[in-house]
Every structure is written in C-alpha cells, then in structure tokens.
Design an enzyme around this catalytic site. Structure first.
Site, PDB file in Angstrom:
ATOM      1  N   SER A  24       0.848  -1.194   0.000  1.00 43.55           N
ATOM      2  CA  SER A  24       0.000   0.000   0.000  1.00 43.55           C
ATOM      3  C   SER A  24       0.880   1.239   0.000  1.00 43.55           C
ATOM      4  O   SER A  24       1.998   1.228   0.548  1.00 43.55           O
ATOM      5  CB  SER A  24      -0.896   0.022   1.237  1.00 43.55           C
ATOM      6  OG  SER A  24      -1.559   1.269   1.370  1.00 43.55           O
ATOM      7  N   TYR A  62      -1.692   0.976  10.685  1.00 46.87           N
ATOM      8  CA  TYR A  62      -1.834   0.243   9.420  1.00 46.87           C
ATOM      9  C   TYR A  62      -0.634   0.523   8.509  1.00 46.87           C
ATOM     10  O   TYR A  62      -0.048  -0.398   7.929  1.00 46.87           O
ATOM     11  CB  TYR A  62      -3.125   0.668   8.737  1.00 46.87           C
ATOM     12  CG  TYR A  62      -3.293   0.144   7.336  1.00 46.87           C
ATOM     13  CD1 TYR A  62      -3.705  -1.164   7.104  1.00 46.87           C
ATOM     14  CD2 TYR A  62      -3.042   0.971   6.228  1.00 46.87           C
ATOM     15  CE1 TYR A  62      -3.869  -1.647   5.811  1.00 46.87           C
ATOM     16  CE2 TYR A  62      -3.205   0.493   4.937  1.00 46.87           C
ATOM     17  CZ  TYR A  62      -3.610  -0.817   4.729  1.00 46.87           C
ATOM     18  OH  TYR A  62      -3.757  -1.283   3.446  1.00 46.87           O
TER      19      TYR A  62
END
Length: 251
Positions: free
Chosen positions: A144, A157
C-alpha cells in the site's frame, strides 16, 4: 506453467475473499488461468467466491487458511503445492483496523500488525520456498502507499504495510536468479468494502483497476507496481517533505 503470453495457468490466493484478488482472478481466468485456490477462513463468502470462478470456467478450490495461525501455514499451504505446481501466488489478505480504537486498545493494534506483517512473513516464506523448489512462479504481494511514509491518520496500518513492503522487496532480492519473480503492488485508496464510508482520497482507484495493473505487471515482470501510476511521483515528493511541514498536510 505460464503460457506463451506470461499468463499463469494456476493461481493461489492468500485472502480468498479479497475484492482485489478476486478481480485479478476473474481477469486471469478470462485469459488462460484454469486452476484457482482460494485460501481463507471457511465462510459462505469464500465458497461463493469459488462458485463464481467455477461459473467462469475455472477449477476453483478452497483451503482453510488463517493468517494469524502461523504455525499451520507450512502444512496448510504445503498441501496445495503437493497437488501440482502453482504459477502465481497472490498475497492479498490484510486488515485496515481502526486507528483511534487501536491507539486506545494496544491488543487491537497488535492484531493489525500480526495480520498484515507477521502473517504475511510466515505465509510468504512458505510460498516463496515452494516456488523456489519448483524453479518458477510469481509471488505478488499487495502492499500500500500507506507504507511509504507514516501518517498520523493511519500510522498503525501504515507501519504494518511498510514492514510488509520491505520484506517483499528483500525477498525479491533473495530470490533473484532462482526463477521466482516477486512483484510488490502499491495501490492508493481503493473503493471497496474495506473503505466503505471513509472519505475518499485523491487518485482513488478500484479493485478492477488494480487487477488490470497486476496483469500488466506480470507480463513485463515488473518488481514494483503503483496504482494509479501517478502515485509514484506523488509519493516521491511526499517522502522528502520536511517532517514539520508534513505534519500540517491534509494527508
């Protein structure tokens, strides 16, 4: 083995209900992929995903897999490889978590880290070693852009994805020359069930667009894929913004 166009004929998805992974599977099945393994926690959703792929002509099978149960990974995933060679492994599981809650509940934060990082290290190494024994195959890892630089809004995250990204890149270096190709995919904000209700970020994309980028990356044996491609330049700039300035940015 991959066909003459580089399309895998067999696919193992870790995170068998992932919207990005299933969009990728549908694209590949429409080409030449014939066998698809969906690894995930047993559920109606996992079975439904397999049935949808069967309707498209694939031999779709499910296997019980829990990212948090690292001790079971070698046995569980090893059984898949004993059924025949796997041309492509797509590591697609992960959890977004809830930043505000996770800061107040450290065990929740640990679950995010264990799922996104340690679970990926364990299962990624098991699959990488199996692919190496085969002497061929691709390991595609969904990372990501959140891992590029920690942001106040989602640093738990983001840090787990940063660890995953670094691991996958190092693994790619370790496997260089073995016949195994490792590709890291860095999507931005993806419109999906995971992000439903969240404020959409600039350059948002879709599972289908990520799947298309994965397929294109496989054809050219890319090592890193950004989705959309413009994020490469955006993140290159953000990476060098001084920290006091970065703290003030609405990112």
């Amino acid at each position: 083995m991959k066909d003459a166009f580089g399309t895998p004929q067999s696919l193992l998805i870790l995170g068998g209900t992932s919207e990005i992974a299933l969009a990728t599977a549908r694209r590949l099945v429409a080409r030449r992929t014939r066998t698809v393994w969906l690894a995930g926690r047993p559920s109606p959703a996992l079975e439904a995903a397999a049935e949808q792929l069967r309707d498209l002509g694939a031999d779709a099978r499910t296997v019980a897999f829990d990212a948090l149960d690292s001790e079971s990974h070698e046995e569980t995933l090893g059984k898949v490889f004993t059924e025949g060679d796997i041309d492509m492994v797509l590591l697609a599981f992960g959890v977004l978590g809830d930043q505000e809650r996770d800061e107040d509940e450290p065990l929740s934060a640990v679950r995010v880290a264990q799922t996104n990082y340690t679970g990926a290290v364990s299962s990624g190494l098991v699959c990488a070693n199996a692919l190496k024994r085969q002497g061929h195959g691709s390991l595609v890892v969904l990372s990501s852009v959140a891992g590029e630089r920690a942001r106040r809004a989602n640093f738990i995250y983001g840090s787990s994805k940063a660890g995953l990204d670094a691991f996958a890149q190092g693994l790619g270096d370790a496997l260089h020359g073995s016949g195994v190709h490792v590709m890291v995919v860095r999507p931005g904000f993806v419109r999906s069930k995971m992000t439903a209700g969240m404020k959409e970020a600039p350059l948002a994309t879709t599972p289908e667009a990520v799947a298309e980028a994965i397929e294109a990356g496989l054809r050219r044996r890319a090592e890193t894929v950004w989705v959309p491609g413009a994020l490469r330049l955006v993140m290159s700039a953000l990476r060098h913004v001084p920290r006091p300035v970065f703290r003030k940015l609405p990112v």
